[in-house]
Motif scaffolding. Sequence first.
Motif, PDB file in Angstrom:
ATOM      1  N   UNK A 706       0.817  -1.214   0.000  1.00 32.77           N
ATOM      2  CA  UNK A 706       0.000   0.000   0.000  1.00 32.77           C
ATOM      3  C   UNK A 706       0.848   1.261   0.000  1.00 32.77           C
ATOM      4  N   UNK A 707       1.998   1.225   0.663  1.00 34.66           N
ATOM      5  CA  UNK A 707       2.896   2.389   0.615  1.00 34.66           C
ATOM      6  C   UNK A 707       3.407   2.603  -0.801  1.00 34.66           C
ATOM      7  N   UNK A 708       3.807   1.514  -1.473  1.00 34.45           N
ATOM      8  CA  UNK A 708       4.269   1.642  -2.856  1.00 34.45           C
ATOM      9  C   UNK A 708       3.133   2.124  -3.763  1.00 34.45           C
ATOM     10  N   UNK A 709       1.946   1.586  -3.548  1.00 35.55           N
ATOM     11  CA  UNK A 709       0.810   2.012  -4.353  1.00 35.55           C
ATOM     12  C   UNK A 709       0.485   3.480  -4.158  1.00 35.55           C
ATOM     13  N   UNK A 710       0.557   3.962  -2.926  1.00 31.18           N
ATOM     14  CA  UNK A 710       0.294   5.377  -2.671  1.00 31.18           C
ATOM     15  C   UNK A 710       1.364   6.268  -3.286  1.00 31.18           C
ATOM     16  N   UNK A 711       2.617   5.828  -3.230  1.00 34.29           N
ATOM     17  CA  UNK A 711       3.685   6.625  -3.855  1.00 34.29           C
ATOM     18  C   UNK A 711       3.440   6.753  -5.355  1.00 34.29           C
ATOM     19  N   UNK A 712       3.096   5.631  -6.005  1.00 31.68           N
ATOM     20  CA  UNK A 712       2.856   5.654  -7.451  1.00 31.68           C
ATOM     21  C   UNK A 712       1.662   6.546  -7.787  1.00 31.68           C
ATOM     22  N   UNK A 713       0.568   6.389  -7.065  1.00 33.64           N
ATOM     23  CA  UNK A 713      -0.639   7.148  -7.383  1.00 33.64           C
ATOM     24  C   UNK A 713      -0.492   8.630  -7.057  1.00 33.64           C
ATOM     25  N   UNK A 714       0.166   8.946  -5.952  1.00 33.75           N
ATOM     26  CA  UNK A 714       0.393  10.358  -5.649  1.00 33.75           C
ATOM     27  C   UNK A 714       1.303  10.994  -6.700  1.00 33.75           C
ATOM     28  N   UNK A 715       2.293  10.232  -7.176  1.00 31.64           N
ATOM     29  CA  UNK A 715       3.183  10.754  -8.214  1.00 31.64           C
ATOM     30  C   UNK A 715       2.423  10.996  -9.509  1.00 31.64           C
ATOM     31  N   UNK A 716       1.555  10.051  -9.870  1.00 32.69           N
ATOM     32  CA  UNK A 716       0.754  10.230 -11.083  1.00 32.69           C
ATOM     33  C   UNK A 716      -0.196  11.415 -10.955  1.00 32.69           C
ATOM     34  N   UNK A 717      -0.778  11.590  -9.762  1.00 28.06           N
ATOM     35  CA  UNK A 717      -1.661  12.737  -9.556  1.00 28.06           C
ATOM     36  C   UNK A 717      -0.892  14.050  -9.665  1.00 28.06           C
ATOM     37  N   UNK A 718       0.325  14.075  -9.114  1.00 27.59           N
ATOM     38  CA  UNK A 718       1.142  15.299  -9.203  1.00 27.59           C
ATOM     39  C   UNK A 718       1.542  15.570 -10.645  1.00 27.59           C
ATOM     40  N   UNK A 719       1.883  14.522 -11.384  1.00 28.13           N
ATOM     41  CA  UNK A 719       2.244  14.703 -12.793  1.00 28.13           C
ATOM     42  C   UNK A 719       1.071  15.275 -13.592  1.00 28.13           C
ATOM     43  N   UNK A 720      -0.122  14.715 -13.365  1.00 28.60           N
ATOM     44  CA  UNK A 720      -1.286  15.223 -14.074  1.00 28.60           C
ATOM     45  C   UNK A 720      -1.594  16.663 -13.728  1.00 28.60           C
ATOM     46  N   UNK A 721      -1.430  17.025 -12.472  1.00 30.66           N
ATOM     47  CA  UNK A 721      -1.734  18.391 -12.045  1.00 30.66           C
ATOM     48  C   UNK A 721      -0.729  19.390 -12.597  1.00 30.66           C
ATOM     49  N   UNK A 722       0.529  18.960 -12.735  1.00 30.51           N
ATOM     50  CA  UNK A 722       1.573  19.879 -13.211  1.00 30.51           C
ATOM     51  C   UNK A 722       1.577  19.949 -14.746  1.00 30.51           C
ATOM     52  N   UNK A 723       1.576  18.784 -15.398  1.00 35.86           N
ATOM     53  CA  UNK A 723       1.716  18.755 -16.853  1.00 35.86           C
ATOM     54  C   UNK A 723       0.383  18.947 -17.581  1.00 35.86           C
ATOM     55  N   UNK A 724      -0.709  18.475 -16.966  1.00 38.93           N
ATOM     56  CA  UNK A 724      -2.040  18.539 -17.588  1.00 38.93           C
ATOM     57  C   UNK A 724      -2.009  18.017 -19.025  1.00 38.93           C
ATOM     58  N   UNK A 725      -1.737  16.725 -19.217  1.00 36.41           N
ATOM     59  CA  UNK A 725      -1.644  16.166 -20.579  1.00 36.41           C
ATOM     60  C   UNK A 725      -2.964  16.291 -21.325  1.00 36.41           C
ATOM     61  N   UNK A 726      -2.858  16.502 -22.630  1.00 36.63           N
ATOM     62  CA  UNK A 726      -4.060  16.653 -23.454  1.00 36.63           C
ATOM     63  C   UNK A 726      -4.830  15.349 -23.599  1.00 36.63           C
ATOM     64  N   UNK A 727      -4.114  14.241 -23.672  1.00 38.83           N
ATOM     65  CA  UNK A 727      -4.753  12.933 -23.842  1.00 38.83           C
ATOM     66  C   UNK A 727      -5.133  12.385 -22.475  1.00 38.83           C
TER      67      UNK A 727
END
Length: 846
Positions: A706-727
């Motif tokens: 669960x710690x690894x899963x939270x790290x991955x998901x929080x990282x993906x959420x931060x990436x989406x919030x910063x980069x805001x990919x079109x796709x």
Amino acid sequence: MVLRSCWKSRHKNNSGPVPRWTRLGLAVLFCLYVTQLACVSGSVGVTKNVVQKDAEFDVTYNDTVTSENQTIYAFNHTISRNKTEGVRVSVDVLSQSLESPILFVVRQKQAVLSFQVPLILRGLYQRKYSYNHVGRTLCQPPTRAASETQYFFVDVSTLSSQGTNYQLRVNRVESFTLQTDKKFSFTASPSQPQYFKYVFPDGVDTVIVKVNSDMNFPCSVMSVQDIQCPVYDLDNNVAFIGMYQTMTKKGAITVQRKDFPSNSFYVVVVVKTEDEACGGPLRFYPLRPDELIDAGNRSKVLDVVVSPAINSEVYVMGMLFCLGIFLSFYLLTLLVACLENRRMNKKREVYENPADMSPAETGKTPASPYEYGSFADNGSTQSSEAVTDSATSTDNNYGYMERSLDSVGRSRQESLSSVEEDDYDTLDDIDSDKNIIRTKKFLCVSDLARKDKRILSKKYQIYFWNIATIAVFYALPVIQLVITYQTVVNVTGNQDICYYNFLCAHPLGALSASNNILSNLGYVMLGLLFLLIVLKRDIVHNRALVRNELNALECGIPKHFGLFYAMGTALMMEGLLSACYHVCPNYTNFQFDTSFMYMIAGLCMLKLYQKRHPDINASAYTAYACLAAVIFFSVLGVVFGSGNTVFWIVFSVIHILATMLLSTQLYYMGRWRLDSGVLRRIVYIIYTDCIRQCSGPMYIDRMVLLVMGNIVNWSLAAYGLIERPNDFASYLLAIAICNLLLYFAFYIIMKLRSGERIKCLPLVCILFTAVVWGFALYFFFQGLSTWQKTPAESREHNRDCILLSFFDDHDIWHFLSSIAMFGSFLVLLTMDDDLDTVQRDKIFVF
């Protein structure tokens, strides 16, 4: 009577002199006509002088035109039936400031072409662009005679009282008729469009017209039009007839002979006044609405080549290749199943017929081949589907082991227990039992496989029936919509609607890109094959349950096939909906291609969790409701997510909260409540376990996951919030795949860490699937088109076919990804076959 007498008198006198009232009326009409002519003469001032000149080709005429004179240039040329010769009129206005434009009218035998100079072309928001140099190619009417001399006239006139200088030149167009496989270069601009003629050679029914340029901008349009006059070759009318598409560096249109009765067509190239349609910058808005904007130099050098497309033999070869690949999996499955059954029969004979005893002395009859495993049973020699009943060891003893009557009676009694799952769950003693059992530090599968087997089987069968219902209600409107899309493309000729790989788009019937549709056949065929394998396992397992075999009742991972049926159905639907998407791929229907990908990823994670948590896995209604929410956010992201900061903030917050809630649910095995006292309990746990005394987590393995899963998901959420990919749809799919891969890797590691082993067949499937996934992703990231850009920019990524001159990189992605998904499903189906003879109280939960 008065009317009758008048009628009679009129007919009696119609041969005599004109009546007085008639002469009076004619006099009035004559006066009005003379008055009108006087008014017109007064407004113009003087009568125009018309001068006609005999003109020649390739001669530049410098003249002046005013409102007082009109010049007519007379040209003649000889045309033949077997040779088409283009004629081009070029005009330059030398005066800078004009009161009125000059009007040029070209009168031909069967066509009239008129244009003004300066030529005014409009852009977005009614911007006006002025062009002083204009060049137009004349439409060539067909002739039936072997040779014929035709005349045409160029009339030059204006309403300006001041003299306006101009230059006129008429010349023949070299290489007006394009030759097959021969490149021709030319220059075009908004006021100087170009078009050329192509005639289908004998034996060629389909050609592909390619137009290329080294320049991204200015934006241009290529069009294919029938041989008729007029030819629509301006920015404001090029879309009226034929097929057309915008382009920057690349453009390609596949043309079929059946669409052009004359066996020939025009290739028209027009440069647009603005670049916004091709993704370029938009010019400033003028200060005054009627202000003319200088367009500057918008000339573009292009080249065109017409090449024969594939013939019917290549179509047949591509279809046979596609069928052959996936039918080979059916043959391989059948072959392995036969070999496995043969091997099991031999081992059975060795057991029942020892070396010192004949079959007659043993008094035993051979067992049915259904009692043993096959490839459909995953080659497991000790599986629950097989008759082998070795309950406590993993030696090579085959046959039935004796069990006590109490054990059989207990198993039978458990199978006949409560029929309803809710009744089982709502008993108070069972609830207390849950809290005791599920909060143990070390759990075994037997602790989480206490519910009645029949009830759980019905519960998980709902997954299949629900996804089948969803598939029907989802697929029918999708099919209807894409048929409408294809119809609109065929009727309007607008090829900017669909994002094909135009360099490898083979039409078939009404379809524009049949190869992209055909390559999805693998998902359907391999999904069906997986369903057949699951069905075989299900039948064999049910027969073992009917015989009260100990392995089937008390050993191994509990067998529930409902999720497997749902996975196979989802794979088939992915093929169908991906084919629908590729009928006309664009951003509005991309969710058709991804919806069942989300479902496949979600079902695979649920199946992994169900293997060791059969009693507490999510119900079908909850699972599909969550997947529906995912698809809902996918649609919102596609429509509103591009550059919308508010949307990305809301989505990231929901993503993180969902991750935390799911982590809590998994860590406490569902033994927690989300109510008004949850914050108080969180504070209490932090105080007792972190402040009062520092104690580690009780469930270390679960905590690591669960710690690894939270790290991955929080990282993906931060990436989406910063980069805001079109796709956004692909971003959401990446989240699902990352979580699935993380959970699958954790499952494999914990399985090996617990002393379990992976048998030969699942190990081969794992390695084979990993290799195929690697190659599949390579072809996926080639990116032959993208609806994140304009259609013209998307065509810059187009590439030629690379397999059998029929399939492109994306088709190979379809082939490999369908095989990889099938292999992944086989891994999930077979990876725990080594536990089929191990008691469930010895199989750890992780």
